[in-house]
Design a protein around this motif. Structure first.
Motif, PDB file in Angstrom:
ATOM      1  N   ASN A  61       6.401  24.710   9.689  1.00  0.00           N
ATOM      2  CA  ASN A  61       5.968  24.817  10.942  1.00  0.00           C
ATOM      3  C   ASN A  61       4.752  24.015  11.036  1.00  0.00           C
ATOM      4  O   ASN A  61       3.770  24.148  10.462  1.00  0.00           O
ATOM      5  N   LEU A  62       4.885  23.037  12.350  1.00  0.00           N
ATOM      6  CA  LEU A  62       3.445  22.271  12.242  1.00  0.00           C
ATOM      7  C   LEU A  62       2.086  23.124  12.570  1.00  0.00           C
ATOM      8  O   LEU A  62       1.225  22.567  12.348  1.00  0.00           O
ATOM      9  N   ARG A  63       2.239  24.315  12.991  1.00  0.00           N
ATOM     10  CA  ARG A  63       1.061  25.033  13.142  1.00  0.00           C
ATOM     11  C   ARG A  63       0.263  25.825  11.909  1.00  0.00           C
ATOM     12  O   ARG A  63      -0.683  26.114  11.740  1.00  0.00           O
ATOM     13  N   TYR A  64       1.165  25.592  10.776  1.00  0.00           N
ATOM     14  CA  TYR A  64       0.762  26.043   9.350  1.00  0.00           C
ATOM     15  C   TYR A  64       0.568  24.904   8.554  1.00  0.00           C
ATOM     16  O   TYR A  64       1.809  24.359   7.919  1.00  0.00           O
ATOM     17  N   PRO A  65      -0.452  24.294   8.081  1.00  0.00           N
ATOM     18  CA  PRO A  65      -0.499  22.970   7.190  1.00  0.00           C
ATOM     19  C   PRO A  65      -0.054  23.214   5.950  1.00  0.00           C
ATOM     20  O   PRO A  65       0.508  22.149   5.276  1.00  0.00           O
ATOM     21  N   ALA A  66      -0.286  24.593   5.273  1.00  0.00           N
ATOM     22  CA  ALA A  66       0.291  24.505   3.817  1.00  0.00           C
ATOM     23  C   ALA A  66       2.055  24.550   3.746  1.00  0.00           C
ATOM     24  O   ALA A  66       2.473  23.947   2.959  1.00  0.00           O
ATOM     25  N   SER A  67       2.608  24.836   5.080  1.00  0.00           N
ATOM     26  CA  SER A  67       4.107  24.455   4.884  1.00  0.00           C
ATOM     27  C   SER A  67       4.370  23.192   4.990  1.00  0.00           C
ATOM     28  O   SER A  67       5.585  22.669   4.528  1.00  0.00           O
TER      29      SER A  67
END
Length: 322
Positions: A61-67
């Motif tokens: 998800n682009l809103r979660y850098p770790a992913s």
């Protein structure tokens, strides 16, 4: 000719309309493809596009850098196709098309991966539409993190399952009239999704100029009225084309932004139609176009009959008009 089978490409947003065509184009060139999407369990339709084990979907998800970082682990190239036409819930223009694009580019830089970012010709920090401003912010963030990145700006993209020609054809099936916002004078340069996918694959191949912004348009510049007329000819339906001033269209959009399917219209989409969406003279002069990549673009009138036939009164059984 050397094979690309040892080269891993992570495609963000690869399960959508443009994404499936990009995945197919990369698979034909023997790349290994990791498709990063929010709902990987809904991306099974991509696997038949390649060989056994060639295409694999993962969650990101682009809103979660770790992913994003996890999806890019071990990748040689990153392709960002994620974009939204209307905001919904946490999926906001700035979060997805601005900050999200920058997050992908930073992760690609950290992984040492080539970066290819698909934006839009409407990208402009001074655009009256938040969509256009967020696209411009995404481009700045991408080039700031990876100066050698390739930016591809397509005009409106058409093809099977698009939200453009299919939308107006669907509207023509249920309505006796089609609205021409601003009189239908806005100029567009519709580009076939297959041509855009080929350009993305060429960029992954390294055939594009590092750090350049390419503008991708079809072979014709058409007004919205001319596009509507082509769609009506293809689906063999007669409908009234009614001019709708921008002011009135904006008022209607305040209510229609909550409508389902083909009836949906947002104030931001109305704002986008205030500006032409065509390849610039500067891009043509510099060869930063489809033709500059050696791609001969297909026209809307040539391709649309292959998938819009389902909107004819009798579908594939419609008798051809003389």
């Amino acid at each position: 000719m050397p094979s690309n089978i040892d080269t891993l490409v992570t495609v963000f947003g690869g399960s959508g309309f443009l994404g499936r065509h990009v995945v197919r184009a990369l698979a034909k060139r023997d790349y290994r493809i990791r498709v990063a999407v929010r709902r990987p369990e809904l991306a099974g339709h991509l696997q038949p596009l390649g060989k056994v084990g060639q295409i694999h979907a993962v969650q990101a998800n682009l809103r979660y850098p770790a992913s994003i970082a996890a999806a890019l682990h071990g990748s040689h190239a990153a392709v960002n196709l994620v974009g939204i036409l209307a905001e919904s819930g946490a999926q906001k223009f700035d979060a997805v098309q601005g900050a999200g694009a920058g997050a992908v580019a930073r992760a690609a830089h950290a992984a040492g991966a080539r970066m290819v970012h698909v934006s839009a010709i409407g990208a402009d920090e001074n655009s009256p539409a938040r969509y256009g401003r967020s696209k411009a912010a995404g481009e700045r963030a991408v080039l700031g993190a990876v100066p050698s990145a390739t930016i591809l700006r397509p005009s409106v993209v058409f093809g099977p399952e698009d939200q453009f020609s299919n939308r107006f054809a669907a509207l023509a099936r249920i309505s006796p009239m089609l609205p021409l916002i601003g009189g239908g004078l806005t100029k567009l340069q519709p580009v076939y999704v297959g041509d855009v996918a080929t350009a993305v694959a060429d960029a992954v191949d390294g055939k594009t100029v590092p750090g350049a912004i390419y503008e991708l348009g079809g072979p014709e510049v058409l007004t919205m009225r001319e596009i509507m007329e082509i769609i009506l000819r293809v689906i063999e339906r007669k409908r009234v084309l009614m001019s709708l001033p921008f002011g009135l269209a904006n008022l209607q959009a305040l209510a229609l932004q909550f409508a389902p399917g083909a009836l949906k219209l947002t104030p931001d989409q109305v704002a986008l139609l205030r500006s032409d969406n065509v390849v610039s003279d500067a891009a043509r002069a510099a060869g930063l176009t489809l033709q500059g990549l050696g791609i001969t673009p297909d026209s809307l009138e040539a391709i649309a009959p292959q998938y819009l036939w389902r909107f004819r009164a009798a579908g594939q059984f419609q008798k051809k008009s003389a």
